[in-house]
Design a protein around this motif. Structure first.
Motif, PDB file in Angstrom:
ATOM      1  N   SER A   1       0.828  -1.205   0.000  1.00 22.97           N
ATOM      2  CA  SER A   1       0.000   0.000   0.000  1.00 22.97           C
ATOM      3  C   SER A   1       0.866   1.260   0.000  1.00 22.97           C
ATOM      4  O   SER A   1       1.785   1.410   0.816  1.00 22.97           O
ATOM      5  N   GLN A   2       0.581   2.152  -0.947  1.00 24.37           N
ATOM      6  CA  GLN A   2       1.265   3.447  -1.062  1.00 24.37           C
ATOM      7  C   GLN A   2       2.782   3.305  -1.185  1.00 24.37           C
ATOM      8  O   GLN A   2       3.546   4.095  -0.627  1.00 24.37           O
ATOM      9  N   ALA A   3       3.202   2.297  -1.938  1.00 24.10           N
ATOM     10  CA  ALA A   3       4.641   2.095  -2.139  1.00 24.10           C
ATOM     11  C   ALA A   3       5.293   3.318  -2.772  1.00 24.10           C
ATOM     12  O   ALA A   3       6.476   3.591  -2.537  1.00 24.10           O
ATOM     13  N   ILE A   4       4.524   4.076  -3.552  1.00 23.58           N
ATOM     14  CA  ILE A   4       5.074   5.227  -4.254  1.00 23.58           C
ATOM     15  C   ILE A   4       5.670   6.250  -3.294  1.00 23.58           C
ATOM     16  O   ILE A   4       6.580   7.017  -3.652  1.00 23.58           O
ATOM     17  N   ASN A   5       5.204   6.254  -2.056  1.00 22.50           N
ATOM     18  CA  ASN A   5       5.717   7.230  -1.085  1.00 22.50           C
ATOM     19  C   ASN A   5       7.189   7.008  -0.758  1.00 22.50           C
ATOM     20  O   ASN A   5       7.842   7.893  -0.190  1.00 22.50           O
ATOM     21  N   HIS A   6       7.722   5.851  -1.131  1.00 25.25           N
ATOM     22  CA  HIS A   6       9.150   5.591  -0.913  1.00 25.25           C
ATOM     23  C   HIS A   6      10.013   6.629  -1.621  1.00 25.25           C
ATOM     24  O   HIS A   6      11.098   6.990  -1.133  1.00 25.25           O
ATOM     25  N   LEU A   7       9.538   7.129  -2.759  1.00 24.43           N
ATOM     26  CA  LEU A   7      10.325   8.104  -3.524  1.00 24.43           C
ATOM     27  C   LEU A   7      10.665   9.333  -2.687  1.00 24.43           C
ATOM     28  O   LEU A   7      11.756   9.909  -2.815  1.00 24.43           O
ATOM     29  N   GLU A   8       9.741   9.750  -1.854  1.00 24.94           N
ATOM     30  CA  GLU A   8       9.905  11.014  -1.130  1.00 24.94           C
ATOM     31  C   GLU A   8      11.079  10.994  -0.167  1.00 24.94           C
ATOM     32  O   GLU A   8      11.633  12.046   0.167  1.00 24.94           O
ATOM     33  N   GLY A   9      11.484   9.810   0.267  1.00 30.02           N
ATOM     34  CA  GLY A   9      12.573   9.723   1.226  1.00 30.02           C
ATOM     35  C   GLY A   9      13.946   9.566   0.613  1.00 30.02           C
ATOM     36  O   GLY A   9      14.951   9.490   1.350  1.00 30.02           O
ATOM     37  N   LEU A  10      14.029   9.527  -0.712  1.00 29.79           N
ATOM     38  CA  LEU A  10      15.330   9.370  -1.360  1.00 29.79           C
ATOM     39  C   LEU A  10      16.098  10.692  -1.340  1.00 29.79           C
ATOM     40  O   LEU A  10      15.511  11.770  -1.227  1.00 29.79           O
ATOM     41  N   THR A  11      17.392  10.586  -1.506  1.00 25.29           N
ATOM     42  CA  THR A  11      18.246  11.776  -1.370  1.00 25.29           C
ATOM     43  C   THR A  11      18.759  12.303  -2.705  1.00 25.29           C
ATOM     44  O   THR A  11      19.562  13.233  -2.729  1.00 25.29           O
ATOM     45  N   TYR A  12      18.316  11.733  -3.802  1.00 30.56           N
ATOM     46  CA  TYR A  12      18.840  12.126  -5.117  1.00 30.56           C
ATOM     47  C   TYR A  12      18.148  13.397  -5.607  1.00 30.56           C
ATOM     48  O   TYR A  12      16.976  13.633  -5.307  1.00 30.56           O
ATOM     49  N   ARG A  13      18.870  14.206  -6.363  1.00 25.75           N
ATOM     50  CA  ARG A  13      18.336  15.509  -6.753  1.00 25.75           C
ATOM     51  C   ARG A  13      18.325  15.738  -8.261  1.00 25.75           C
ATOM     52  O   ARG A  13      17.593  16.582  -8.755  1.00 25.75           O
ATOM     53  N   ASN A  14      19.146  15.027  -9.012  1.00 26.43           N
ATOM     54  CA  ASN A  14      19.223  15.216 -10.467  1.00 26.43           C
ATOM     55  C   ASN A  14      18.746  13.923 -11.119  1.00 26.43           C
ATOM     56  O   ASN A  14      19.491  12.958 -11.220  1.00 26.43           O
ATOM     57  N   VAL A  15      17.480  13.909 -11.536  1.00 25.83           N
ATOM     58  CA  VAL A  15      16.802  12.673 -11.912  1.00 25.83           C
ATOM     59  C   VAL A  15      16.521  12.662 -13.416  1.00 25.83           C
ATOM     60  O   VAL A  15      16.042  13.652 -13.977  1.00 25.83           O
ATOM     61  N   LEU A  16      16.812  11.524 -14.043  1.00 28.73           N
ATOM     62  CA  LEU A  16      16.415  11.288 -15.433  1.00 28.73           C
ATOM     63  C   LEU A  16      15.372  10.182 -15.435  1.00 28.73           C
ATOM     64  O   LEU A  16      15.602   9.109 -14.875  1.00 28.73           O
ATOM     65  N   ILE A  17      14.232  10.452 -16.058  1.00 31.02           N
ATOM     66  CA  ILE A  17      13.156   9.460 -16.170  1.00 31.02           C
ATOM     67  C   ILE A  17      13.125   8.957 -17.612  1.00 31.02           C
ATOM     68  O   ILE A  17      12.968   9.749 -18.549  1.00 31.02           O
ATOM     69  N   VAL A  18      13.297   7.657 -17.785  1.00 28.63           N
ATOM     70  CA  VAL A  18      13.228   7.034 -19.106  1.00 28.63           C
ATOM     71  C   VAL A  18      11.848   6.394 -19.242  1.00 28.63           C
ATOM     72  O   VAL A  18      11.453   5.553 -18.422  1.00 28.63           O
ATOM     73  N   THR A  19      11.102   6.814 -20.262  1.00 29.73           N
ATOM     74  CA  THR A  19       9.710   6.399 -20.379  1.00 29.73           C
ATOM     75  C   THR A  19       9.300   6.418 -21.854  1.00 29.73           C
ATOM     76  O   THR A  19      10.153   6.540 -22.749  1.00 29.73           O
TER      77      THR A  19
END
Length: 365
Positions: free
Chosen positions: A14-32
């Motif tokens: 449940s609400q696994a997506i919230n894991h993203l908020e705790g990461l420390t990375y700041r320069n993100v590339l999304i491949v989609t």
């Protein structure tokens, strides 16, 4: 000696997506891909990125990603120099990301943190050390531990808008992964347990989500089954079902899961024709609460029919008879040398593969 490994950390429930908020990375590339970006799903996912993080997208991914598409992605990742790369999409997006990072590393770039977020319940690519890319008319299988994502985030909410046909194709890909991993010549008790669980979920839940895409309990179970089967075949390998699907897909451009689904009964019959190779199918059937391999085969065929999958390759509009016959020798040769073939339970000749492909084309039982 045998071994078992899982190098990817899983985040699910449940609400696994919230894991993203705790990461420390700041320069993100999304491949989609373009659809996921234009539909707003990328933006929806990106809302959960850490505060202060910025992101860019490489959204040119297409089904059966080509070497040229990967090379263009390498140029993007080298320009952006991200500290995190997110593969957001189905198997093609995740495989493309794997290949991009692999070839960028060959150019001397350090690997950023790699997170896979699947939007289909099918390939299990979020936890595998496999990637499939297309070079010319051939699908090339890359196998290297470097390819495995560092993390995989399983959020069923991202799969609920998948059309019924793609739900069927990807779900039957899960079943093929589970069956091939179980009967593989490199199977272990650990991979068997994962394969049985995945296959059991597919038989129970895939018809549910095919009929109702908003059946979220079954959606969640299917994405977990996909992941479980991915872990199983990463450790046990696959077989000629996938080898033939790779060779056929590169030439006729049919969805990988649909090809696997059409081929599966014919490959099973080939193996079951010899008592020695029938035995693991009998064991799998018993583990699934079925009488024997014949019942397992019948259940596979029944599931395909329930999901509207064709019985034969010739039922697909892409397979014109003369073109199929002209390509058949090359298909068999490519499958014989495919990297999935060595773990097949039964040694195969080129003629065996010709015969299986022709049976699958004609619908012979």
């Amino acid at each position: 000696m045998q071994g078992f490994k899982l190098t990817t950390e899983l985040f699910f429930g449940s609400q696994a997506i919230n894991h993203l908020e705790g990461l420390t990375y700041r320069n993100v590339l999304i491949v989609t891909d373009g659809f996921l970006e234009s539909s707003g799903m990328v933006a929806k996912m990106a809302q959960h990125l850490p505060a202060g993080a910025r992101y860019q997208t490489y959204s040119d991914v297409k089904p059966d990603p080509s070497q040229e598409l990967v090379d263009a992605g390498v140029a993007v990742v080298e320009r952006v120099q991200p500290d995190m790369v997110i593969a957001f999409g189905g198997g093609s997006c995740i495989d493309a990301t794997k290949a991009i990072l692999y070839f960028a590393h060959e150019h001397g770039m350090d690997k950023p943190y790699f997170l896979a977020i699947p939007t289909t319940a099918g390939t299990g690519s979020e936890v595998t050390n496999f990637a499939v890319i297309t070079r010319g008319e051939n699908k090339v299988v890359l196998i290297d531990d470097f390819l495995a994502p560092d993390g995989a985030l399983l959020e069923a909410d991202f799969t609920k808008t998948v059309p019924a046909k793609i739900t069927a194709d990807t779900g039957l890909d899960v079943l093929t992964h589970a069956i091939e991993a179980y009967v593989s010549n490199a199977a272990t008790p650990f991979t068997d347990a994962l394969a049985v669980k995945a296959a059991s979920i597919v038989f129970e839940d895939l018809p549910v989500v095919y009929r109702d895409g908003l059946a979220m309990r079954s959606r969640a179970r299917m994405i977990e089954a996909s992941c479980s089967a991915g872990i199983a075949f990463t450790n046990a390998g696959l077989g000629i079902n996938h080898s033939l699907a790779h060779a056929l897909g590169g030439r006729f451009h049919v969805a990988h899961g649909r090809l696997n689904a059409i081929l599966l009964p014919y490959v099973m019959r080939f193996h079951m024709s010899e008592p020695k190779y029938r035995e693991p199918y009998d064991r799998l059937a018993h583990d699934l609460g079925m009488a024997d391999a014949d019942e397992l085969l019948a259940r596979v065929i029944e599931l395909r029919e329930c999901l509207g999958v064709e019985n034969a390759l010739s039922d697909l509009p892409q397979f014109e008879p003369a073109a199929f016959e002209a390509e058949l020798s090359g298909i068999a040769e490519a499958a014989q040398h495919d990297r999935c073939t060595p773990s097949n339970p039964r040694a195969v000749s080129k003629q065996d593969l010709v015969n299986i492909a022709r049976d699958a084309y004609c619908g012979r039982r």
